[in-house]
Design a protein around this motif. Structure first.
Motif, mmCIF file in Angstrom:
data_model
loop_
_atom_site.group_PDB
_atom_site.id
_atom_site.type_symbol
_atom_site.label_atom_id
_atom_site.label_comp_id
_atom_site.label_asym_id
_atom_site.label_seq_id
_atom_site.Cartn_x
_atom_site.Cartn_y
_atom_site.Cartn_z
ATOM 1 N N ASN A 1 0.812 -1.209 0.000
ATOM 2 C CA ASN A 1 0.000 0.000 0.000
ATOM 3 C C ASN A 1 0.840 1.250 0.000
ATOM 4 O OD1 ASN A 1 -2.499 -1.180 -0.046
ATOM 5 N ND2 ASN A 1 -2.697 -1.236 2.170
ATOM 6 N N GLY A 2 2.133 1.098 0.043
ATOM 7 C CA GLY A 2 3.074 2.199 0.132
ATOM 8 C C GLY A 2 2.521 3.590 0.013
ATOM 9 N N PHE A 3 2.354 4.070 -1.209
ATOM 10 C CA PHE A 3 1.965 5.455 -1.409
ATOM 11 C C PHE A 3 0.590 5.743 -0.836
ATOM 12 C CE2 PHE A 3 0.066 9.008 -3.613
ATOM 13 C CZ PHE A 3 1.034 9.971 -3.396
ATOM 14 N N TYR A 4 -0.346 4.835 -0.997
ATOM 15 C CA TYR A 4 -1.709 5.028 -0.480
ATOM 16 C C TYR A 4 -1.674 5.325 1.018
ATOM 17 C CZ TYR A 4 -6.460 3.842 1.049
ATOM 18 O OH TYR A 4 -7.706 3.862 1.634
ATOM 19 N N SER A 5 -0.929 4.545 1.758
ATOM 20 C CA SER A 5 -0.865 4.731 3.211
ATOM 21 C C SER A 5 -0.302 6.095 3.581
ATOM 22 C CB SER A 5 -0.014 3.626 3.846
ATOM 23 O OG SER A 5 -0.606 2.374 3.600
ATOM 24 N N TYR A 6 0.722 6.520 2.877
ATOM 25 C CA TYR A 6 1.309 7.830 3.167
ATOM 26 C C TYR A 6 0.398 8.969 2.684
ATOM 27 C CZ TYR A 6 5.431 5.500 4.838
ATOM 28 O OH TYR A 6 6.278 4.727 5.586
ATOM 29 N N PHE A 7 -0.355 8.724 1.630
ATOM 30 C CA PHE A 7 -1.355 9.685 1.156
ATOM 31 C C PHE A 7 -2.411 9.897 2.242
ATOM 32 C CE2 PHE A 7 -5.208 10.891 -1.135
ATOM 33 C CZ PHE A 7 -4.751 11.835 -2.045
ATOM 34 N N ILE A 8 -2.876 8.796 2.828
ATOM 35 C CA ILE A 8 -3.867 8.868 3.912
ATOM 36 C C ILE A 8 -3.267 9.610 5.107
ATOM 37 C CG2 ILE A 8 -5.237 7.508 5.551
ATOM 38 C CD1 ILE A 8 -6.273 7.507 2.610
ATOM 39 N N LEU A 9 -2.026 9.312 5.431
ATOM 40 C CA LEU A 9 -1.325 10.002 6.511
ATOM 41 C C LEU A 9 -1.379 11.517 6.293
ATOM 42 C CD1 LEU A 9 0.888 9.801 8.952
ATOM 43 C CD2 LEU A 9 2.484 10.153 7.074
ATOM 44 N N GLN B 1 -0.858 -1.536 7.329
ATOM 45 C CA GLN B 1 0.053 -0.419 7.107
ATOM 46 C C GLN B 1 -0.666 0.921 7.208
ATOM 47 O OE1 GLN B 1 2.014 -0.513 3.324
ATOM 48 N NE2 GLN B 1 3.456 1.080 3.866
ATOM 49 N N THR B 2 -1.805 1.043 6.544
ATOM 50 C CA THR B 2 -2.551 2.304 6.580
ATOM 51 C C THR B 2 -3.017 2.600 7.995
ATOM 52 O OG1 THR B 2 -3.224 2.008 4.285
ATOM 53 C CG2 THR B 2 -4.522 3.545 5.613
ATOM 54 N N ALA B 3 -3.524 1.590 8.689
ATOM 55 C CA ALA B 3 -4.009 1.787 10.054
ATOM 56 C C ALA B 3 -2.884 2.235 10.990
ATOM 57 C CB ALA B 3 -4.670 0.517 10.575
ATOM 58 N N CYS B 4 -1.698 1.624 10.854
ATOM 59 C CA CYS B 4 -0.556 2.009 11.701
ATOM 60 C C CYS B 4 -0.188 3.478 11.507
ATOM 61 C CB CYS B 4 0.652 1.128 11.402
ATOM 62 S SG CYS B 4 0.526 -0.550 12.029
ATOM 63 N N LEU B 5 -0.090 3.893 10.252
ATOM 64 C CA LEU B 5 0.257 5.288 9.972
ATOM 65 C C LEU B 5 -0.871 6.231 10.377
ATOM 66 C CD1 LEU B 5 2.095 4.919 6.549
ATOM 67 C CD2 LEU B 5 3.111 5.393 8.785
ATOM 68 N N ALA B 6 -2.118 5.812 10.134
ATOM 69 C CA ALA B 6 -3.264 6.653 10.495
ATOM 70 C C ALA B 6 -3.328 6.879 12.003
ATOM 71 C CB ALA B 6 -4.565 6.013 10.001
ATOM 72 N N LEU B 7 -3.107 5.830 12.773
ATOM 73 C CA LEU B 7 -3.134 5.978 14.238
ATOM 74 C C LEU B 7 -2.019 6.900 14.724
ATOM 75 C CD1 LEU B 7 -4.067 2.345 15.266
ATOM 76 C CD2 LEU B 7 -5.393 4.419 15.770
ATOM 77 N N GLN B 8 -0.846 6.807 14.100
ATOM 78 C CA GLN B 8 0.239 7.713 14.484
ATOM 79 C C GLN B 8 -0.123 9.164 14.157
ATOM 80 O OE1 GLN B 8 4.425 6.244 13.837
ATOM 81 N NE2 GLN B 8 3.311 4.618 12.748
ATOM 82 N N ALA B 9 -0.754 9.376 13.004
ATOM 83 C CA ALA B 9 -1.175 10.733 12.633
ATOM 84 C C ALA B 9 -2.257 11.234 13.586
ATOM 85 C CB ALA B 9 -1.676 10.757 11.191
ATOM 86 N N LEU B 10 -3.195 10.371 13.943
ATOM 87 C CA LEU B 10 -4.247 10.769 14.891
ATOM 88 C C LEU B 10 -3.652 11.111 16.256
ATOM 89 C CD1 LEU B 10 -7.117 8.249 14.046
ATOM 90 C CD2 LEU B 10 -7.127 10.729 13.677
ATOM 91 N N ASN B 11 -2.669 10.339 16.689
ATOM 92 C CA ASN B 11 -2.015 10.624 17.973
ATOM 93 C C ASN B 11 -1.284 11.963 17.925
ATOM 94 O OD1 ASN B 11 -2.997 8.209 18.939
ATOM 95 N ND2 ASN B 11 -1.110 7.080 18.566
ATOM 96 N N PHE B 12 -0.652 12.255 16.805
ATOM 97 C CA PHE B 12 0.017 13.545 16.640
ATOM 98 C C PHE B 12 -1.014 14.680 16.664
ATOM 99 C CE2 PHE B 12 1.486 17.018 13.908
ATOM 100 C CZ PHE B 12 2.666 17.363 14.547
ATOM 101 N N ASN B 13 -2.110 14.495 15.914
ATOM 102 C CA ASN B 13 -3.162 15.523 15.918
ATOM 103 C C ASN B 13 -3.713 15.751 17.322
ATOM 104 O OD1 ASN B 13 -2.914 15.878 13.172
ATOM 105 N ND2 ASN B 13 -4.783 14.771 12.639
ATOM 106 N N LYS B 14 -3.839 14.679 18.097
ATOM 107 C CA LYS B 14 -4.342 14.800 19.468
ATOM 108 C C LYS B 14 -3.400 15.668 20.307
ATOM 109 C CE LYS B 14 -5.495 11.998 23.501
ATOM 110 N NZ LYS B 14 -5.474 10.634 24.063
ATOM 111 N N GLU B 15 -2.096 15.464 20.145
ATOM 112 C CA GLU B 15 -1.116 16.282 20.871
ATOM 113 C C GLU B 15 -1.258 17.757 20.505
ATOM 114 O OE1 GLU B 15 2.918 14.961 20.405
ATOM 115 O OE2 GLU B 15 2.389 12.888 20.849
ATOM 116 N N CYS B 16 -1.750 18.021 19.301
ATOM 117 C CA CYS B 16 -1.945 19.394 18.831
ATOM 118 C C CYS B 16 -3.348 19.913 19.155
ATOM 119 C CB CYS B 16 -1.705 19.474 17.322
ATOM 120 S SG CYS B 16 -0.019 19.050 16.846
#
Length: 192
Positions: free
Chosen positions: A17-25, A46-61
């Motif tokens: 999913n390479g690019f797709y996952s980073y696109f979602i991120l 892969q997408t879920a792992c990156l998405a959760l990391q992005a959501l956690n970052f957004n939460k910190e913000c």
């Protein structure tokens, strides 16, 4: 300014999913969705792992969000991959068929982003989008659908028919195998 540091670990070796996952991120970091609903997680997650990391970052913000995934079967190995990124109230795993509207009614919306990446047949994609509307979970103003694997003829045909059926405004990123749709009653996708 906060800095996002991704833990890609074993993800960096995955090419599925390479690019797709980073696109979602990128979409998550830009749009700051409150609820993301993924239909079809897949074993790599892969997408879920990156998405959760992005959501956690957004939460910190100051922008908390939740990732909900609907998948046909429980996969312990998949959940193990997600575990490092799951925080309180940021993840829900629904086990069931994407073809059963009941599974959509369990989603607490409104959903800002629907990721369509389950079985890639015409009828399944049509049903998945219809179920989102029947369950009334999509945010009618800010909600978007992100389709993966649009280079498969059944997926592309389904997106075109859904665009007509729901009066979607759809943008195709053919080279990247992605399409984004939203209700046309909103002026543009400029604020993606």
């Amino acid at each position: 300014m906060k800095e996002l540091k991704l833990n890609v670990g074993e993800l960096s070796s995955l090419q599925l999913n390479g690019f797709y996952s980073y696109f979602i991120l990128g979409l998550i970091l830009q749009r700051r969705p409150k609820v993301i609903f993924e239909i079809g997680m897949g074993e790599s997650a892969q997408t879920a792992c990156l998405a959760l990391q992005a959501l956690n970052f957004n939460k910190e913000c100051g922008f908390p969000g939740k990732f909900i995934s609907l998948d046909i079967e429980y996969k312990k190995e998949t959940l193990n991959k997600l575990q490092p990124y799951i925080e309180e109230n940021n993840f829900e795993y629904i086990i069931g068929s994407s073809q059963d509207v009941f599974n959509y009614k369990n989603v607490k919306g409104p959903v800002d982003m629907v990721l369509i990446d389950a079985e890639h047949s015409y009828n399944n994609i049509i049903n998945e989008v219809n179920h989102v509307f029947v369950a009334n979970i999509i945010d009618p103003i800010n909600g978007i659908f992100v389709f993966h694997d649009i280079n498969f003829a059944p997926v592309l045909l389904a997106i075109n028919d859904l665009t007509k059926q729901f009066n979607f405004q759809t943008f195709f990123f053919t080279k990247d195998n992605i399409a984004i749709s939203r209700l046309k009653c909103h002026s543009s996708l400029e604020s993606l």
